[in-house]
Every structure is written in C-alpha cells, then in structure tokens.
Scaffold this motif. Structure first.
Motif, PDB file in Angstrom:
ATOM      1  N   GLU A  23     -26.318  38.598  18.977  1.00  0.00           N
ATOM      2  CA  GLU A  23     -26.122  39.892  18.323  1.00  0.00           C
ATOM      3  C   GLU A  23     -26.855  41.036  19.021  1.00  0.00           C
ATOM      4  O   GLU A  23     -26.289  42.112  19.217  1.00  0.00           O
ATOM      5  CB  GLU A  23     -26.602  39.791  16.874  1.00  0.00           C
ATOM      6  CG  GLU A  23     -26.515  41.084  16.104  1.00  0.00           C
ATOM      7  CD  GLU A  23     -27.084  40.982  14.699  1.00  0.00           C
ATOM      8  OE1 GLU A  23     -26.517  41.616  13.806  1.00  0.00           O
ATOM      9  OE2 GLU A  23     -28.096  40.268  14.495  1.00  0.00           O
TER      10      GLU A  23
ATOM     11  N   ARG B 279     -31.841  51.599  18.080  1.00  0.00           N
ATOM     12  CA  ARG B 279     -31.861  50.428  17.190  1.00  0.00           C
ATOM     13  C   ARG B 279     -33.124  49.605  17.434  1.00  0.00           C
ATOM     14  O   ARG B 279     -33.665  49.600  18.537  1.00  0.00           O
ATOM     15  CB  ARG B 279     -30.643  49.550  17.436  1.00  0.00           C
ATOM     16  CG  ARG B 279     -29.305  50.251  17.211  1.00  0.00           C
ATOM     17  CD  ARG B 279     -28.171  49.244  17.362  1.00  0.00           C
ATOM     18  NE  ARG B 279     -26.864  49.843  17.383  1.00  0.00           N
ATOM     19  CZ  ARG B 279     -26.123  50.114  16.321  1.00  0.00           C
ATOM     20  NH1 ARG B 279     -26.592  49.872  15.119  1.00  0.00           N
ATOM     21  NH2 ARG B 279     -24.920  50.634  16.450  1.00  0.00           N
TER      22      ARG B 279
ATOM     23  N   HIS C 182     -34.816  45.545  16.742  1.00  0.00           N
ATOM     24  CA  HIS C 182     -34.444  44.157  16.456  1.00  0.00           C
ATOM     25  C   HIS C 182     -35.674  43.267  16.555  1.00  0.00           C
ATOM     26  O   HIS C 182     -36.731  43.690  17.029  1.00  0.00           O
ATOM     27  CB  HIS C 182     -33.328  43.688  17.401  1.00  0.00           C
ATOM     28  CG  HIS C 182     -33.716  43.682  18.845  1.00  0.00           C
ATOM     29  ND1 HIS C 182     -34.293  42.609  19.456  1.00  0.00           N
ATOM     30  CD2 HIS C 182     -33.609  44.640  19.799  1.00  0.00           C
ATOM     31  CE1 HIS C 182     -34.521  42.880  20.721  1.00  0.00           C
ATOM     32  NE2 HIS C 182     -34.128  44.114  20.962  1.00  0.00           N
TER      33      HIS C 182
ATOM     34  N   HIS D 261     -31.942  39.386  15.824  1.00  0.00           N
ATOM     35  CA  HIS D 261     -31.082  40.120  14.902  1.00  0.00           C
ATOM     36  C   HIS D 261     -31.542  41.579  14.774  1.00  0.00           C
ATOM     37  O   HIS D 261     -32.732  41.873  14.859  1.00  0.00           O
ATOM     38  CB  HIS D 261     -31.084  39.465  13.518  1.00  0.00           C
ATOM     39  CG  HIS D 261     -30.635  38.052  13.557  1.00  0.00           C
ATOM     40  ND1 HIS D 261     -29.334  37.687  13.745  1.00  0.00           N
ATOM     41  CD2 HIS D 261     -31.329  36.887  13.437  1.00  0.00           C
ATOM     42  CE1 HIS D 261     -29.233  36.360  13.735  1.00  0.00           C
ATOM     43  NE2 HIS D 261     -30.433  35.866  13.562  1.00  0.00           N
ATOM     44  N   LEU D 262     -30.571  42.444  14.523  1.00  0.00           N
ATOM     45  CA  LEU D 262     -30.888  43.849  14.281  1.00  0.00           C
ATOM     46  C   LEU D 262     -31.678  43.994  12.997  1.00  0.00           C
ATOM     47  O   LEU D 262     -31.480  43.232  12.036  1.00  0.00           O
ATOM     48  CB  LEU D 262     -29.608  44.665  14.176  1.00  0.00           C
ATOM     49  CG  LEU D 262     -28.763  44.763  15.448  1.00  0.00           C
ATOM     50  CD1 LEU D 262     -27.469  45.502  15.150  1.00  0.00           C
ATOM     51  CD2 LEU D 262     -29.533  45.466  16.541  1.00  0.00           C
ATOM     52  N   LEU D 263     -32.563  44.981  12.967  1.00  0.00           N
ATOM     53  CA  LEU D 263     -33.341  45.285  11.770  1.00  0.00           C
ATOM     54  C   LEU D 263     -32.743  46.508  11.113  1.00  0.00           C
ATOM     55  O   LEU D 263     -32.250  47.426  11.792  1.00  0.00           O
ATOM     56  CB  LEU D 263     -34.800  45.542  12.122  1.00  0.00           C
ATOM     57  CG  LEU D 263     -35.527  44.384  12.817  1.00  0.00           C
ATOM     58  CD1 LEU D 263     -36.930  44.816  13.216  1.00  0.00           C
ATOM     59  CD2 LEU D 263     -35.566  43.162  11.903  1.00  0.00           C
ATOM     60  N   GLU D 264     -32.776  46.542   9.803  1.00  0.00           N
ATOM     61  CA  GLU D 264     -32.269  47.685   9.061  1.00  0.00           C
ATOM     62  C   GLU D 264     -33.098  48.920   9.360  1.00  0.00           C
ATOM     63  O   GLU D 264     -34.321  48.816   9.541  1.00  0.00           O
ATOM     64  CB  GLU D 264     -32.305  47.401   7.552  1.00  0.00           C
ATOM     65  CG  GLU D 264     -31.380  46.274   7.115  1.00  0.00           C
ATOM     66  CD  GLU D 264     -29.917  46.617   7.273  1.00  0.00           C
ATOM     67  OE1 GLU D 264     -29.544  47.788   7.047  1.00  0.00           O
ATOM     68  OE2 GLU D 264     -29.152  45.721   7.628  1.00  0.00           O
ATOM     69  N   ALA D 265     -32.467  50.066   9.385  1.00  0.00           N
ATOM     70  CA  ALA D 265     -33.189  51.330   9.580  1.00  0.00           C
ATOM     71  C   ALA D 265     -34.106  51.575   8.376  1.00  0.00           C
ATOM     72  O   ALA D 265     -33.775  51.201   7.252  1.00  0.00           O
ATOM     73  CB  ALA D 265     -32.208  52.488   9.745  1.00  0.00           C
TER      74      ALA D 265
END
Length: 142
Positions: free
Chosen positions: A112, A131, A133, A137-141
């Motif tokens: 991802e 962004r 991460h 995995h990406l982290l929420e803003a």
C-alpha cells in the motif's frame, strides 16, 4: 534533536500509461525506483540518478507528486513523476526485475505505501500529496 533521512523516487510513466517498477534485491518487494538523496544533490537530480542506476532508463522529471513520511523510521520520501527519455531496462545490484506495470498491476503487486505513491503520481492533481505511514499502511490525517 530528531534526525530524518530523505529519499527520492521516480514514478516513470510511458505514453501508454505503464509505470516503471523494480523488484528489490534485498526484500523482493515491488516499488518505484528510488533511494537515499545524497547530501550534495538536488532532489530532482537524485531521482534521475536513482532511476538510471536501478533500471537503465534515463528520465526527465516532470513534477513533484508527493511527500511521504515513514513515522516509525523518520524517512521522508520525495516522489517525482518522470518520463522516460532513453535507455533499455536492465537489473542492477539493487533490483532483480524491472517491469512496466499497469496501474492495476501496481495495486496488486505493490504494498500500500508504495502503490499510493504511484497512483498519486498518475493523478491529474498539480498539488503534491502529503501522507504519513507506518512502513506498511497509510495513517489517517490528524
């Protein structure tokens, strides 16, 4: 005082929409070509150098498409959309395969945190994405 490492990557897009990718020699993952920015190097020049070293393809940088931070390691990656200028695909000490992938293959083959870099670069947005991460995995803003 915190220390960060800066890396650069090139999302190289052909006229047919396929994207240049490498399978890394050290861990077998598929990623856009890239690496650590040298101290005396402009970010765009670093992306050009890394793509050439890892793939044999000389590129021209079009624009910055994203800034991505690995919050666990403190690595900041600058990702540039590029177009191929010359050269033939070849592997290197850092890559065991070099392929031109479709966007669908990017989503299927890349983790991802790397797929999003490629897909962000394929978008029409003129403003770079920013962004964070955790390495996977990406982290929420916030």
């Amino acid at each position: 005082m915190p220390l960060h490492s800066v890396s650069v990557a090139g999302v190289v897009v052909r006229d047919d929409g396929r994207v240049l990718a490498i399978r890394r020699a050290d861990n077998g993952t598929w990623e856009p070509p890239g690496g650590v920015l040298e101290l005396d190097e402009r970010p765009e020049d670093g992306a050009i150098r890394e793509v050439l070293e890892e793939t044999g393809i000389r590129v021209e940088v079009e624009r910055l498409t994203g800034v991505y931070k690995n919050m666990n390691l403190g690595v900041v990656a600058l990702v540039f959309r590029c177009r191929p200028v010359e050269g033939e695909e070849r592997t290197s000490a850092e890559s065991t395969a070099v392929e031109w992938l479709t966007p669908e293959e990017v989503e299927k083959w890349m983790a991802e945190v790397y797929a999003v870099r490629v897909l962000d670069a394929l978008g029409p947005e003129a403003t770079p994405h920013v962004r964070a991460h955790d390495g996977r995995h990406l982290l929420e803003a916030a």
